[in-house]
Design an enzyme around this catalytic site. Structure first.
Site, PDB file in Angstrom:
ATOM      1  N   ASP A  41       2.166  -4.607   9.652  1.00  0.00           N
ATOM      2  CA  ASP A  41       1.661  -3.401   8.971  1.00  0.00           C
ATOM      3  C   ASP A  41       2.676  -2.930   7.933  1.00  0.00           C
ATOM      4  O   ASP A  41       2.912  -1.749   7.772  1.00  0.00           O
ATOM      5  CB  ASP A  41       1.373  -2.307  10.005  1.00  0.00           C
ATOM      6  CG  ASP A  41       0.550  -1.164   9.428  1.00  0.00           C
ATOM      7  OD1 ASP A  41      -0.042  -1.342   8.349  1.00  0.00           O
ATOM      8  OD2 ASP A  41       0.522  -0.092  10.054  1.00  0.00           O
ATOM      9  N   LYS A  97       2.317  -5.866   2.145  1.00  0.00           N
ATOM     10  CA  LYS A  97       1.241  -6.846   2.369  1.00  0.00           C
ATOM     11  C   LYS A  97       1.638  -8.261   1.933  1.00  0.00           C
ATOM     12  O   LYS A  97       1.233  -9.232   2.568  1.00  0.00           O
ATOM     13  CB  LYS A  97      -0.059  -6.402   1.673  1.00  0.00           C
ATOM     14  CG  LYS A  97      -0.482  -4.965   2.038  1.00  0.00           C
ATOM     15  CD  LYS A  97      -0.499  -4.682   3.535  1.00  0.00           C
ATOM     16  CE  LYS A  97      -0.304  -3.209   3.853  1.00  0.00           C
ATOM     17  NZ  LYS A  97       0.002  -2.940   5.266  1.00  0.00           N
ATOM     18  N   ASP A 100      -2.878  -5.336   9.961  1.00  0.00           N
ATOM     19  CA  ASP A 100      -3.611  -4.170   9.474  1.00  0.00           C
ATOM     20  C   ASP A 100      -3.896  -4.306   7.973  1.00  0.00           C
ATOM     21  O   ASP A 100      -3.279  -5.116   7.287  1.00  0.00           O
ATOM     22  CB  ASP A 100      -2.796  -2.893   9.730  1.00  0.00           C
ATOM     23  CG  ASP A 100      -3.592  -1.623   9.442  1.00  0.00           C
ATOM     24  OD1 ASP A 100      -4.834  -1.661   9.582  1.00  0.00           O
ATOM     25  OD2 ASP A 100      -2.981  -0.596   9.076  1.00  0.00           O
ATOM     26  N   ASN A 101      -4.846  -3.507   7.492  1.00  0.00           N
ATOM     27  CA  ASN A 101      -5.149  -3.389   6.054  1.00  0.00           C
ATOM     28  C   ASN A 101      -5.646  -4.678   5.425  1.00  0.00           C
ATOM     29  O   ASN A 101      -5.268  -5.030   4.310  1.00  0.00           O
ATOM     30  CB  ASN A 101      -3.907  -2.877   5.273  1.00  0.00           C
ATOM     31  CG  ASN A 101      -3.357  -1.599   5.843  1.00  0.00           C
ATOM     32  OD1 ASN A 101      -2.266  -1.574   6.417  1.00  0.00           O
ATOM     33  ND2 ASN A 101      -4.117  -0.530   5.726  1.00  0.00           N
ATOM     34  N   GLU A 107      -7.606   4.544   7.610  1.00  0.00           N
ATOM     35  CA  GLU A 107      -7.155   5.770   8.266  1.00  0.00           C
ATOM     36  C   GLU A 107      -7.525   7.037   7.480  1.00  0.00           C
ATOM     37  O   GLU A 107      -7.296   7.129   6.293  1.00  0.00           O
ATOM     38  CB  GLU A 107      -5.626   5.737   8.504  1.00  0.00           C
ATOM     39  CG  GLU A 107      -4.758   5.366   7.299  1.00  0.00           C
ATOM     40  CD  GLU A 107      -4.516   3.864   7.185  1.00  0.00           C
ATOM     41  OE1 GLU A 107      -5.313   3.081   7.730  1.00  0.00           O
ATOM     42  OE2 GLU A 107      -3.519   3.491   6.549  1.00  0.00           O
TER      43      GLU A 107
HETATM   44 MG    MG Z   1      -1.509   0.040   7.742  1.00  0.00          MG
END
Ligand code: MG
Length: 214
Positions: A139, A142, A167-168, A197
């Site tokens: 997380d 990236k 994540d993401n 989120e």
């Molecule tokens: Mg994240």
């Protein structure tokens, strides 16, 4: 002008309003605060957080790694989902965020389960003395998801059955990482689509189970 960082504001709100030593109450307090006042906060949040909890519980990790701590929110969720003897290592590049995370974890009473390590992820990974991780949560930056996963493979820090959650995967997205895990015979992937989120925007978590080639 208010110069406080979002993680600092989250921590101060928790220290003022959440029940000390009650991890679930700390998590809920963070979510409520962010929905109301800090929608730009990049905690994994309650929506994707449910999937994160599910993934952690399904693999019952004794040793877990998180890269990207921010304010300590996901460290709280992961450590709450760990078995009683489970341990989480959390790597955070930003010194201020690492300090906020340490205080957050201490406030929630999870400091016996979580160790925060401050530094760049490749440097910290190379310096780790643990034998390996049953679970990893990516997380952070990236563009580093793929190189850091390759480094974990190279350093033998993941084993057959290790679960990697990222994540993401939609926003901001991590296309090189997804291309790698989804096409590699070494990984079995599952996508959990959800919401970014504190937003209605689409986002998700990718679970990848490592199957070391012999
Ligand atoms: Mg994240």
């Amino acid at each position: 002008m208010d110069q406080k960082s979002i993680p600092q504001k989250i921590l101060e709100h928790v220290q003022k309003h959440a029940i000390k030593g009650n991890v679930s109450n700390v998590i809920d307090t963070i979510d409520n605060f962010c929905y109301k006042f800090e929608r730009e906060a990049i905690n994994v949040g309650d929506e994707k957080g449910k999937y994160l909890d599910e993934i952690v519980k399904s693999c019952s990790p004794k040793t877990a790694l998180e890269i990207g701590a921010y304010a300590g929110y996901s460290a709280l969720r992961i450590s709450r989902a760990l078995p009683a003897d489970g341990k989480l290592y959390s790597i955070e590049y930003n010194e201020h965020h690492a300090e906020v995370t340490r205080k957050m974890i201490q406030y929630a009473g999870m400091d016996n389960k979580v160790t925060v390590l401050c530094g760049s992820s490749p440097d910290v990974i190379k310096s780790l003395t643990v034998s390996g991780f049953d679970f990893v949560f990516l997380d952070h930056t990236k563009e580093l998801y793929k190189p850091d996963l390759l480094l974990l493979e190279e350093c033998n820090l993941i084993h057959s059955g290790s679960v990697i959650a990222a994540d993401n995967i939609v926003f901001p997205g991590c296309p090189e990482y997804l291309e790698y895990v989804r096409n590699s015979p070494k990984y079995e992937c599952t996508t959990y689509m959800s919401k970014l989120e504190y937003s209605d925007r689409e986002d998700g978590i990718e679970k990848a189970v490592y199957k070391k080639q012999t």
